[in-house]
Design a protein around this motif. Structure first.
Motif: not given
Length: 114
Positions: A77-83, A86-107
């Motif tokens: 979880n610390d590694l995920e926060l660190f990454v 790093v990406f946020r400082q590079s201008g990227w934006r998160r699209v899913s929650y930290l530490g959670k599995q993303e639902k498969n929308h097609r299902s």
């Protein structure tokens, strides 16, 4: 040896952007005698770094090794926060929650992904 060249010993061009301003000021000198930093010129021709640059290169390598060792000790979880940071400082934006599995929308629409 033997002829004028605009390349260093490795065959790379000696471009203005990679030369010191102090050396470049001699270009406009119209006299027959001017002084140049011979050590600097020889390092550039021989494609060598200055002692200070060599030290910085070695210290940077040591710092990278030590940081990699610290990163390897992070919990997931610390590694995920660190990454994320790093990406946020590079201008990227998160699209899913930290530490959670993303639902498969097609299902939801009857399409299963395996």
């Amino acid at each position: 040896m033997g002829s004028w060249s605009d390349k260093d010993i490795s065959g790379r061009p000696l471009l203005y952007g990679n030369l010191s301003g102090e050396l470049l000021t001699t270009k406009a000198y119209r006299g027959t005698i001017c002084s140049v930093n011979k050590d600097y010129v020889l390092r550039k021709i021989n494609n060598q770094l200055s002692p200070e640059a060599e030290e910085i290169k070695a210290l940077t390598s040591e710092l990278q090794t030590k940081i990699a060792g610290l990163i390897q000790k992070l919990y997931w979880n610390d590694l995920e926060l660190f990454v994320d940071l790093v990406f946020r400082q590079s201008g990227w934006r998160r699209v899913s929650y930290l530490g959670k599995q993303e639902k498969n929308h097609r299902s939801r629409h009857g399409i299963n992904h395996h």
